[in-house]
Enzyme design. Structure first.
Site, PDB file in Angstrom:
ATOM      1  N   GLU A 174      30.365  30.862  59.165  1.00  0.00           N
ATOM      2  CA  GLU A 174      30.500  30.511  57.749  1.00  0.00           C
ATOM      3  C   GLU A 174      30.401  31.755  56.860  1.00  0.00           C
ATOM      4  O   GLU A 174      29.300  32.175  56.491  1.00  0.00           O
ATOM      5  CB  GLU A 174      29.415  29.500  57.345  1.00  0.00           C
ATOM      6  CG  GLU A 174      29.518  29.104  55.871  1.00  0.00           C
ATOM      7  CD  GLU A 174      28.447  28.121  55.405  1.00  0.00           C
ATOM      8  OE1 GLU A 174      27.520  27.819  56.171  1.00  0.00           O
ATOM      9  OE2 GLU A 174      28.542  27.669  54.255  1.00  0.00           O
ATOM     10  N   LYS A 216      33.999  27.968  58.839  1.00  0.00           N
ATOM     11  CA  LYS A 216      33.580  27.207  57.646  1.00  0.00           C
ATOM     12  C   LYS A 216      33.717  28.100  56.418  1.00  0.00           C
ATOM     13  O   LYS A 216      32.793  28.829  56.063  1.00  0.00           O
ATOM     14  CB  LYS A 216      32.126  26.737  57.828  1.00  0.00           C
ATOM     15  CG  LYS A 216      31.562  26.016  56.613  1.00  0.00           C
ATOM     16  CD  LYS A 216      30.302  25.240  56.948  1.00  0.00           C
ATOM     17  CE  LYS A 216      29.659  24.670  55.698  1.00  0.00           C
ATOM     18  NZ  LYS A 216      28.610  23.700  55.962  1.00  0.00           N
TER      19      LYS A 216
END
Ligand code: 13P
Length: 336
Positions: A174, A216
């Site tokens: 992420e 992400k």
């Protein structure tokens, strides 16, 4: 198909996405205090368990990201991982230990948590985790993110991801470029592209199995402090262009963070991204606030009202699931 690829697809396929319920105790305390509920272990468990045992878990939630406290909790003689697995969802765990001041560029952050990670991962696997999350955070302003921040966070994300795959779990990578600031969507596009490309350069250097990894990212948006905003259509176009140009084909799926967008905004943008999706990637959600906000507000009025809270959460999860298939509309939102 590798085992890691199978786990990734189980989390992301069939209109499912991820419920990010991995707020650290500090962040969860802020969320609870904002709705005037005392933040103690019992209340944090009650709210989260209410979500994890709701109806929409079966069809809309393929994975849940937990925080260290929650993965070790139990309720009515069932562990939280058992409750999540019973709905068919995969258990995930946040393994970074937070973003700290970056030495060499003190206005930026570097995410920590690599020391002792291999041992912690083994314990989380035993507790039932099959995927993990690590968040790198980048601010945008005239000189930021700096090359140093882009490089060091990518390096940490890659070292993390390799250790996770070694432990037979799927790493969520992420890199979050924050919405805060006066920057334009064009700048967000350029910086996010640079950040993601650097992450994959490092991931490949560390010989990551890309088919067993989930990215992400943030969507491409104007900074929150700009008045002139691009349309939702343009958000979808720029987001798709960025990912198409920066993410290797082998990656099975992309799960967006909501990052401070409202529930409706995050749903509408995801829907348009899927309507226009001209890539082979599954594009779905890994939302924290955009899945929980309304449910939390409702629950705070009467924390014993489990069924009412679940109804609110189920609606939100259903709307996100439709958006992940490009089937959401404002009419459906209102009918709910
Ligand atoms: P938000 O969707 O609230 O941004 O949270 C997702 C997340 O996991 C941030 O790390």
């Amino acid at each position: 198909m590798t085992e890691l690829n199978k786990i990734s697809l189980k989390i992301l396929s069939d209109g499912k996405g991820i419920l990010a319920a991995d707020e650290s105790t500090g962040t969860m305390t802020k969320r609870l205090e904002s709705v005037k509920v005392p933040s103690n272990e019992e209340n944090r468990l009650l709210f989260r368990k209410t979500l994890f045992s709701s109806e929409s878990m079966k069809n809309c939630i393929g994975g849940v990201i937990l925080y260290d406290e929650t993965i070790k909790q139990s309720s009515e003689s069932k562990t939280i991982p058992e409750i999540i697995n019973a709905s068919g969802a995969v258990v995930g765990i946040k393994v970074d230990t937070g973003a700290k001041t970056l030495a060499g560029s003190p206005e930026e952050k570097i995410t920590e948590g690599l020391d002792g990670l291999r041992e912690r991962l083994k314990k989380y696997y035993e507790l039932g985790a099959r995927f993990t999350k690590w968040r790198g955070v980048y601010t945008i302003s005239e000189n930021y993110p700096s090359k140093l921040s882009i490089h060091s966070n990518a390096h940490a994300l890659a070292r993390y991801a390799k250790l996770v795959q070694e432990c037979e779990m799927v790493p969520i990578v992420e890199p979050e470029v924050l919405m805060d600031g006066k920057h334009s969507a064009k700048t967000c596009f350029e910086k996010t592209s640079e950040v993601i490309k650097k992450c994959f350069e490092e991931l490949m250097l560390h010989k990551i199995d890309l088919s067993g990894l989930i990215l992400k990212p943030n969507m491409i948006l104007d900074g929150t402090n700009t008045t002139k905003k691009i349309s939702n259509e343009e958000v979808a176009d720029l987001t798709l262009k960025c990912l198409k140009e920066s993410v290797p084909q082998e990656v099975p799926g992309i799960t967006f963070l909501s990052g401070g967008q409202s529930e409706i905004e995050a749903t509408e943008n995801l829907n348009l991204i899927n309507k226009k999706n001209n890539t082979n990637f599954i594009m779905t959600y890994s939302y924290g606030r955009a899945l929980q906000q309304s449910a939390l507000k409702y629950w705070s009025k009467d924390i014993k009202n489990i069924a009412g809270t679940q109804k609110i959460f189920d609606h939100r999860a259903n709307m996100c699931s439709l958006a992940s298939q490009g089937k959401w509309s404002k009419e459906l939102e209102i009918q709910g």
